[in-house]
Design a protein around this motif. Structure first.
Motif, PDB file in Angstrom:
ATOM      1  N   LYS A 117       0.820  -1.207   0.000  1.00 46.59           N
ATOM      2  CA  LYS A 117       0.000   0.000   0.000  1.00 46.59           C
ATOM      3  C   LYS A 117       0.854   1.256   0.000  1.00 46.59           C
ATOM      4  O   LYS A 117       0.522   2.255  -0.648  1.00 46.59           O
ATOM      5  CB  LYS A 117      -0.936  -0.003   1.203  1.00 46.59           C
ATOM      6  CG  LYS A 117      -2.002  -1.096   1.173  1.00 46.59           C
ATOM      7  CD  LYS A 117      -2.935  -0.901  -0.002  1.00 46.59           C
ATOM      8  CE  LYS A 117      -4.045  -1.928  -0.011  1.00 46.59           C
ATOM      9  NZ  LYS A 117      -4.928  -1.788  -1.212  1.00 46.59           N
ATOM     10  N   ALA A 118       1.953   1.218   0.730  1.00 45.00           N
ATOM     11  CA  ALA A 118       2.847   2.380   0.743  1.00 45.00           C
ATOM     12  C   ALA A 118       3.472   2.593  -0.626  1.00 45.00           C
ATOM     13  O   ALA A 118       3.610   3.729  -1.093  1.00 45.00           O
ATOM     14  CB  ALA A 118       3.928   2.193   1.803  1.00 45.00           C
ATOM     15  N   CYS A 119       3.849   1.515  -1.314  1.00 46.26           N
ATOM     16  CA  CYS A 119       4.420   1.655  -2.658  1.00 46.26           C
ATOM     17  C   CYS A 119       3.397   2.240  -3.627  1.00 46.26           C
ATOM     18  O   CYS A 119       3.739   3.064  -4.478  1.00 46.26           O
ATOM     19  CB  CYS A 119       4.899   0.287  -3.154  1.00 46.26           C
ATOM     20  SG  CYS A 119       6.388  -0.332  -2.326  1.00 46.26           S
ATOM     21  N   GLU A 120       2.144   1.822  -3.516  1.00 46.34           N
ATOM     22  CA  GLU A 120       1.104   2.395  -4.362  1.00 46.34           C
ATOM     23  C   GLU A 120       0.935   3.887  -4.090  1.00 46.34           C
ATOM     24  O   GLU A 120       0.732   4.683  -5.019  1.00 46.34           O
ATOM     25  CB  GLU A 120      -0.213   1.654  -4.132  1.00 46.34           C
ATOM     26  CG  GLU A 120      -0.204   0.225  -4.648  1.00 46.34           C
ATOM     27  CD  GLU A 120      -1.444  -0.559  -4.265  1.00 46.34           C
ATOM     28  OE1 GLU A 120      -1.707  -1.603  -4.869  1.00 46.34           O
ATOM     29  OE2 GLU A 120      -2.150  -0.119  -3.316  1.00 46.34           O
ATOM     30  N   GLU A 121       1.016   4.274  -2.807  1.00 49.96           N
ATOM     31  CA  GLU A 121       0.913   5.700  -2.487  1.00 49.96           C
ATOM     32  C   GLU A 121       2.091   6.475  -3.069  1.00 49.96           C
ATOM     33  O   GLU A 121       1.915   7.563  -3.621  1.00 49.96           O
ATOM     34  CB  GLU A 121       0.866   5.906  -0.978  1.00 49.96           C
ATOM     35  CG  GLU A 121       0.713   7.375  -0.594  1.00 49.96           C
ATOM     36  CD  GLU A 121       0.926   7.644   0.880  1.00 49.96           C
ATOM     37  OE1 GLU A 121       0.568   8.736   1.334  1.00 49.96           O
ATOM     38  OE2 GLU A 121       1.462   6.763   1.582  1.00 49.96           O
ATOM     39  N   TYR A 122       3.297   5.906  -2.978  1.00 51.16           N
ATOM     40  CA  TYR A 122       4.470   6.581  -3.536  1.00 51.16           C
ATOM     41  C   TYR A 122       4.300   6.782  -5.033  1.00 51.16           C
ATOM     42  O   TYR A 122       4.648   7.836  -5.585  1.00 51.16           O
ATOM     43  CB  TYR A 122       5.729   5.763  -3.265  1.00 51.16           C
ATOM     44  CG  TYR A 122       6.256   5.853  -1.854  1.00 51.16           C
ATOM     45  CD1 TYR A 122       5.394   6.085  -0.781  1.00 51.16           C
ATOM     46  CD2 TYR A 122       7.594   5.685  -1.578  1.00 51.16           C
ATOM     47  CE1 TYR A 122       5.870   6.156   0.516  1.00 51.16           C
ATOM     48  CE2 TYR A 122       8.092   5.763  -0.288  1.00 51.16           C
ATOM     49  CZ  TYR A 122       7.217   5.992   0.758  1.00 51.16           C
ATOM     50  OH  TYR A 122       7.694   6.066   2.041  1.00 51.16           O
ATOM     51  N   CYS A 123       3.781   5.756  -5.729  1.00 47.54           N
ATOM     52  CA  CYS A 123       3.563   5.865  -7.167  1.00 47.54           C
ATOM     53  C   CYS A 123       2.560   6.984  -7.471  1.00 47.54           C
ATOM     54  O   CYS A 123       2.765   7.780  -8.392  1.00 47.54           O
ATOM     55  CB  CYS A 123       3.064   4.529  -7.710  1.00 47.54           C
ATOM     56  SG  CYS A 123       2.891   4.485  -9.511  1.00 47.54           S
ATOM     57  N   GLY A 124       1.487   7.064  -6.680  1.00 46.42           N
ATOM     58  CA  GLY A 124       0.506   8.131  -6.865  1.00 46.42           C
ATOM     59  C   GLY A 124       1.107   9.497  -6.635  1.00 46.42           C
ATOM     60  O   GLY A 124       0.830  10.453  -7.375  1.00 46.42           O
TER      61      GLY A 124
END
Length: 907
Positions: free
Chosen positions: A691-698
């Motif tokens: 989930k943190a990686c998805e937030e970083y991508c966003g």
């Protein structure tokens, strides 16, 4: 490159200073302005010679201003910006001269060797939070740090504390304070900084050898604290700054005198200036037992990261163990002083408010509560949760009543940043128990950081320094105005010190300027309550908060009014220098910013609404309740006359489920319009921190080309955590057919995703790039087919708080798309397409008034009376429970559906 820029700037400056007068001598002519020709001028018989003379005169005047500005900038540059004056009428030319001189100086030998930090991976060590009570020797001797005396023998014994302003770097601080930006390393060494330390506005830096600080004289003399600073905002004046920050507008001459090298005319200050404020002496300060300077740290200013090498069994540690080091750090243990006979522990490193290390399986909160509270302007987690919930409701109402194609004006960037911090705190908050309508949050415990609440009855007295007690009263008022459990409690705020609370937009909060007048009115209300005590509703309570010190006769009347009045309570301030109250309900004693007590109870961290939090509360509530709007960026100007909107019966493909995910993509795509999911990757999915990686991508998609420092600030993570998750994301995204990584290494210091990486939000924006109202209906259908639910539907707690405004814009855009497509289809009698579009829109904005009204029209035309009536009941219930008026056209629609006609109205 730097040398070429310097040469170009030197040539331009020479041309202006030498070329302009040469041209004026060669081609100018002032003869037409000679006194002998004034009669001709007054007669209006102007000639070409007259025009040339006027141009020549203006040219010489501009050159004189240019020359004076150049001299002023040269003096400022040579003095390290310590001697600067602003020349009247040069506001248009002085910035040009300053820029040219800066380019020339940057190309000089010794200066060119220092690369600015934005050109490579940021070299600027971030600033840290340091209490003003920490001695320079303690900081310099920290493990892993270098003593300032060793690094720079010429440093004087003077030191100060600098409050980091928004946008500052160590280079700019060194330039301003020392006159030499290359001395940033001295600041870094004196504070034990590392490259992984985040820099955040509001933190404090020890400045060794600061020439602007007063030297410390005498053995054992306490270090001098630097004056606070404030950045000038639009509408500020020295009068308002003195009133807000010093408590007395008449002290504005002190500010002007302290900033005399910057402020030439006290009536003219410019937005963006950083103004030094004089020390504010507290009136009647508390007098607890003396505390050694190194016995305690203020948790609102710093979170220590080191541990004592040899802790004493009988002494209070100066710092708590870092979570990074032990995993179980505890906050400071109050204000207990170490015994004089105890050996002092070795000095420990003072570090930044670091994030807790992210566990191997943890995706959610990246900051512990303590560092979050350092950034939250004094609000504790429970109060932040109440404020965030209230703002969310207001934003939803504002969005639901928004006109088509319009966008509410958002709050300022600094206010939105605080709102994100409060939302992150809210995810970690513990809901208070045993609450009533007069329960207020006054702080949180030192150990488990649980909310400390107080049920207000009778008279509650808040004692301590006047500024701190008023900040605590601000927290009390904010809680009563924001908390759901206080929705039926009437709040009366008395005194100018809390007049700002009227901006909290609570219908139950009222402001009264005069204490004497309000006391008389309260006495009458108390009399009526005593007479009708048996018939009173227990939920309809009243709390009166007095922001100013009361006189002796007013205190006596206050006790008489509130001591036994049913359902009434009063909160007043007092300070230790006054005669103690003889009768009262309870006493809250505020010792300092980190310690308070209720009666003789255990100490706790008080909730204090200071100036930054006050400004943010005012700005955020004003933005969330304002009816002012601007044209939305997704909406085009009205088409010219004769240009019709493109509409053909849309081809709608039925999907098995709105939440179905198209995972067959040939490039990495972040799905945001529903539950968050990263699909189309070429690498290996991480086993943790997904989930943190998805937030970083966003974040990278929305903020391309930003620095790692900016990213860590926005996401509120430590640099080590950010780097770990960036590595995971890089492996997950993989590389394209040519071997180019979708997340390249940031060798230039700026982080940029591969152009092939995108999101469903990017795809939607491409479909409507002409404007929603100008986009063909089939493209609107394709845009709505991307919707799988409300944007960021499953954002994990502690994540995506930076994206709240982004999420609101997504919802507003999708609502407008659905409404436009439904209206076009309705007008074409394609009711199935209209219903499909409205269902997609309601998936994102389920309480939107315009969407629900349009759905009522569709169901009414289809003859589905039962469904139409259900929607009517939903719309009217939402208006009643939320307390707003329905639109006129909505009321007319309801009358037509429920009564068969629109009620007659006078023209």
């Amino acid at each position: 490159m730097r040398l070429l820029r310097a040469l170009g700037a030197l040539v331009a400056l020479t041309a202006l200073l030498v070329g302009v007068p040469a041209a004026l001598f060669a081609w100018g002519d002032l003869g037409a302005l000679a006194p002998s020709r004034w009669g001709t001028l007054w007669s209006g018989a102007a000639t070409a010679g007259t025009v040339i003379a006027v141009v020549t005169l203006v040219g010489w005047a501009c050159w004189v201003l240019l020359m004076v500005s150049t001299v002023a900038e040269v003096v400022a540059t040579l003095s390290g910006d310590r001697v600067r004056w602003r020349v009247p009428l040069t506001g248009w030319v002085q910035p040009i001269v300053a820029g040219l001189l800066a380019a020339v100086v940057a190309g000089l030998p010794g200066v060119a060797s220092m690369e600015r930090f934005g050109e490579h991976e940021p070299m600027t060590p971030p600033s840290i939070a340091v209490p003003s009570s920490v001695a320079e020797s303690d900081v310099a001797a920290a493990p892993g740090s270098i003593r300032s005396s060793d690094a720079e023998p010429s440093l004087s014994s003077s030191r100060s504390v600098h409050v980091v302003a928004d946008g500052e770097e160590l280079w700019t601080i060194a330039e301003h304070r020392y006159g030499d930006g290359q001395r940033w390393q001295q600041i870094a060494e004196a504070n034990g900084l590392t490259l992984d330390s985040p820099i955040l506005p509001g933190m404090r830096l020890v400045l060794p050898g600061d020439p602007q600080a007063q030297a410390v004289t005498g053995p054992g003399a306490p270090p001098q604290s630097a004056p606070d600073r404030v950045v000038v905002r639009a509408g500020d004046s020295l009068w308002t700054i003195a009133e807000e920050h010093l408590g007395d507008p008449e002290r504005w001459p002190e500010i002007a005198d302290l900033n005399r090298t910057l402020i030439i005319d006290p009536d003219e200050i410019e937005v963006g200036w950083t103004i030094v404020l004089p020390h504010t002496e507290e009136k009647d300060p508390p007098s607890p037992a003396p505390i050694p300077e190194d016995s305690e740290q203020d948790p609102r200013q710093a979170e220590p990261t080191g541990t004592p090498a040899h802790p004493s069994a009988t002494s209070t540690p100066t710092t708590m163990a870092s979570p990074d080091a032990t995993g179980a750090g505890q906050p400071p243990s109050g204000n207990t002083a170490a015994p004089a006979t105890s050996p002092a522990p070795p000095p420990t490193q003072v570090g930044p408010p670091s994030a807790r290390p992210q566990s191997e399986t943890d995706d959610a909160p990246l900051f512990t509560r303590e560092p979050l509270r350092l950034l939250a302007g004094g609000l504790t987690a429970a109060l932040a949760a109440a404020v965030s919930a209230g703002l969310a409701v207001r934003h939803r109402i504002q969005s639901d009543q928004r006109d088509l194609g319009r966008r509410p004006v958002p709050a300022g960037e600094s206010s939105r940043r605080l709102e994100a911090v409060w939302a992150a705190q809210a995810d970690e908050a513990t809901e208070p128990s045993g609450i009533t309508g007069t329960t207020v949050i006054v702080g949180e415990t030192l150990d488990e950081q649980q909310p400390v609440t107080l049920d207000l009855t009778g008279v509650a007295v808040v004692r301590g320094p006047e500024a701190l007690t008023r900040d605590l009263l601000g927290a009390v008022c904010t809680c009563l105005a924001s908390a759901e459990w206080s929705a039926t409690t009437e709040v009366v705020v008395v005194g100018r010190g809390l007049a700002w609370t009227t901006a909290l937009d609570s219908p139950m909060l009222r402001y009264a300027p005069e204490a004497a007048v309000e006391l008389r009115a309260a006495a009458e209300r108390a009399h009526h309550r005593r007479v009708a005590a048996d018939e009173l509703d227990a939920d309809l309570a009243e709390v009166v908060v007095f922001a100013d010190l009361l006189e002796a006769d007013e205190r006596d009347l206050l006790i008489e009014v509130f001591e036994d009045a049913p359902g009434m309570a009063a909160v007043v301030i007092d300070n230790p220098g006054r005669t103690p109250w003889t009768r009262h309900g309870c006493v809250i004693r505020v010792d300092d910013e980190a310690t308070a007590r209720v009666g003789e109870g255990a100490p706790f961290v008080p909730c204090l609404v200071g100036a930054p939090a006050r400004r943010a509360l005012i700005d955020l509530h004003a933005s969330a309740t304002s009816t002012e709007t601007t044209r939305a960026p997704w909406w085009a100007d009205d088409p010219p006359p004769g240009v019709s909107t493109i509409h053909n019966p849309p081809d709608i493909l039925e999907e098995a489920s709105m939440t179905a995910v198209d995972a067959h993509r040939d490039r990495p795509t972040l799905l945001l319009l529903g539950p968050i999911q990263l699909v189309g990757t070429r690498g290996t999915r991480p086993s943790r921190a997904v989930k943190a990686c998805e937030e970083y991508c966003g974040w990278l998609l929305e903020n391309p080309g930003q620095s790692s420092q900016k990213m860590a600030q926005s996401l509120m993570v430590a640099e080590a955590t950010r780097r770990s998750n960036m590595s995971r994301l890089r492996v997950w995204l993989g590389a394209d057919e040519r071997g180019q990584q979708f997340l390249p290494e940031a060798y230039t210091g700026r982080i940029q995703l591969h152009p092939a990486v995108s999101s469903d939000w990017d795809e939607l924006q491409l479909l409507i790039q002409a404007g929603v109202n100008r986009t063909p209906s089939q493209a609107l259908v394709q845009a709505l087919q991307l919707v799988r639910g409300e944007p960021l539907a499953d954002a994990a707690p502690g994540l995506w708080h930076w994206a709240e405004q982004w999420r609101r814009d997504m919802i507003a855009t999708l609502r407008d798309i659905a409404l436009v497509l439904a209206q076009r289809s309705f007008d074409s009698d394609d009711l199935d397409a209209a219903r499909w579009a409205l269902k997609r829109g309601l998936a994102c904005a389920p309480t939107d008034e315009l969407l629900l009204s349009m759905m009522i029209r569709v169901e009414h035309r289809l003859g589905n009376r039962g469904e139409a009536e259900r929607l009517v009941m939903l719309v009217t219930r939402l208006a009643r429970t939320r307390g707003y008026d329905l639109r006129v056209d909505t009321v007319m629609l309801i009358q037509e559906v429920m009564e068969g006609r629109i009620r007659a109205r006078k023209a």
